[in-house]
Design an enzyme around this catalytic site. Structure first.
Site, mmCIF file in Angstrom:
data_model
loop_
_atom_site.group_PDB
_atom_site.id
_atom_site.type_symbol
_atom_site.label_atom_id
_atom_site.label_comp_id
_atom_site.label_asym_id
_atom_site.label_seq_id
_atom_site.Cartn_x
_atom_site.Cartn_y
_atom_site.Cartn_z
ATOM 1 N N GLY A 1 -6.846 9.497 -10.751
ATOM 2 C CA GLY A 1 -6.891 8.524 -9.674
ATOM 3 C C GLY A 1 -5.534 8.449 -9.013
ATOM 4 O O GLY A 1 -4.525 8.846 -9.601
ATOM 5 N N GLN B 1 1.202 4.720 -4.305
ATOM 6 C CA GLN B 1 1.904 5.757 -5.079
ATOM 7 C C GLN B 1 2.428 6.883 -4.203
ATOM 8 O O GLN B 1 3.256 7.673 -4.648
ATOM 9 C CB GLN B 1 0.988 6.340 -6.158
ATOM 10 C CG GLN B 1 0.643 5.348 -7.264
ATOM 11 C CD GLN B 1 -0.212 6.009 -8.310
ATOM 12 O OE1 GLN B 1 -1.430 6.038 -8.180
ATOM 13 N NE2 GLN B 1 0.411 6.572 -9.339
ATOM 14 N N CYS C 1 0.092 7.387 -16.104
ATOM 15 C CA CYS C 1 0.188 7.119 -14.674
ATOM 16 C C CYS C 1 1.133 8.142 -14.057
ATOM 17 O O CYS C 1 2.211 8.399 -14.605
ATOM 18 C CB CYS C 1 0.726 5.704 -14.468
ATOM 19 S SG CYS C 1 0.879 5.256 -12.729
ATOM 20 N N LEU C 2 0.742 8.715 -12.922
ATOM 21 C CA LEU C 2 1.589 9.721 -12.273
ATOM 22 C C LEU C 2 2.929 9.123 -11.823
ATOM 23 O O LEU C 2 3.891 9.856 -11.633
ATOM 24 C CB LEU C 2 0.861 10.335 -11.072
ATOM 25 C CG LEU C 2 -0.412 11.140 -11.408
ATOM 26 C CD1 LEU C 2 -1.034 11.676 -10.130
ATOM 27 C CD2 LEU C 2 -0.117 12.271 -12.380
ATOM 28 N N HIS D 1 -7.272 0.485 -13.148
ATOM 29 C CA HIS D 1 -5.900 0.996 -13.078
ATOM 30 C C HIS D 1 -5.463 1.146 -11.610
ATOM 31 O O HIS D 1 -4.366 0.716 -11.236
ATOM 32 C CB HIS D 1 -5.835 2.337 -13.820
ATOM 33 C CG HIS D 1 -4.486 2.988 -13.796
ATOM 34 N ND1 HIS D 1 -3.742 3.203 -14.933
ATOM 35 C CD2 HIS D 1 -3.749 3.502 -12.769
ATOM 36 C CE1 HIS D 1 -2.603 3.789 -14.595
ATOM 37 N NE2 HIS D 1 -2.584 3.998 -13.302
ATOM 38 N N GLU D 2 -6.341 1.728 -10.785
ATOM 39 C CA GLU D 2 -5.995 1.935 -9.370
ATOM 40 C C GLU D 2 -5.960 0.607 -8.617
ATOM 41 O O GLU D 2 -5.106 0.389 -7.754
ATOM 42 C CB GLU D 2 -6.972 2.914 -8.707
ATOM 43 C CG GLU D 2 -7.033 4.301 -9.340
ATOM 44 C CD GLU D 2 -5.663 4.906 -9.619
ATOM 45 O OE1 GLU D 2 -4.729 4.678 -8.834
ATOM 46 O OE2 GLU D 2 -5.529 5.599 -10.641
ATOM 47 N N HIS E 1 -2.697 -1.038 -9.082
ATOM 48 C CA HIS E 1 -1.654 -0.480 -8.212
ATOM 49 C C HIS E 1 -1.659 -1.168 -6.843
ATOM 50 O O HIS E 1 -0.600 -1.451 -6.283
ATOM 51 C CB HIS E 1 -1.885 1.019 -7.979
ATOM 52 C CG HIS E 1 -1.304 1.900 -9.037
ATOM 53 N ND1 HIS E 1 0.021 1.889 -9.378
ATOM 54 C CD2 HIS E 1 -1.870 2.864 -9.820
ATOM 55 C CE1 HIS E 1 0.252 2.793 -10.329
ATOM 56 N NE2 HIS E 1 -0.886 3.392 -10.615
HETATM 57 NI NI NI Z 1 -1.221 4.908 -11.994
#
Ligand code: NI
Length: 177
Positions: A49, A54, A102-103, A144-145, A148
């Protein structure tokens, strides 16, 4: 399609609440390109995701897809989905704990409690209303998204930081369910 630079923890954009995307902006060429670039960036880095914040865009857009992902093996697949202005509602009190990464927080994993079952309401990239149920890992990715887009990261959701682990040590010392 471009691969975008991913903001890392500490960049203020990750801590701001993303702005609502007006419905009449969804079809704008730059928004459609942003969505294409987000999908390309997510795939490039083997994410499941990615939220617009991000990639330094403070707008309520998230993309997700789970398909034979090397970062998350043995997870059920989730079709490519674009969520604009998503809202989530837990539909039961049941919580589930599992590993997340997480990226924007490279190389780390931690165990995060999430609602097991949620209702998701959003708009897709063609402006159509979405209203669906998600559970388990699918619900986890969406939560999670969504976090963000509110300026939160998974670390904020951990009960404590005792399970925070580098991926190498995760494989070596922890039972990865
Ligand atoms: Ni993330």
């Amino acid at each position: 399609m471009s691969i975008l630079k991913v903001a890392r923890l500490g960049h203020p954009v990750l801590r701001r609440t993303a702005g609502i995307l007006p419905k009449d902006r969804i079809h704008a060429a730059e928004i459609q390109k942003l969505i294409d670039d987000m999908i390309g960036t997510m795939k490039e880095y083997d994410g499941v995701g990615l939220a617009a914040v991000q990639v330094h865009e403070s707008q309520q857009i998230a993309v997700l897809e789970v398909a034979d992902n090397p970062r998350y093996p043995q997870k059920p697949s989730v079709p490519l989905t674009v969520l604009i202005n998503p809202q989530i509602t837990p539909v039961s009190d049941e919580m589930e704990e599992d590993w997340e990464g997480c990226l924007s927080i490279p190389d780390l994993r931690g165990r995060v409690p999430r609602h097991k079952d949620i209702r998701v309401q959003a708009v897709d990239r063609s402006g159509r209303d979405l209203d669906f149920a998600a559970s388990g890992f699918h619900a986890r990715v969406i939560q999670h998204e969504w976090d963000h887009l509110q300026g939160n990261v998974y670390l904020d959701r951990m009960k404590d930081l005792l399970t925070l682990t580098y991926t190498l040590e995760l494989a070596r010392y922890w039972t990865n369910k």
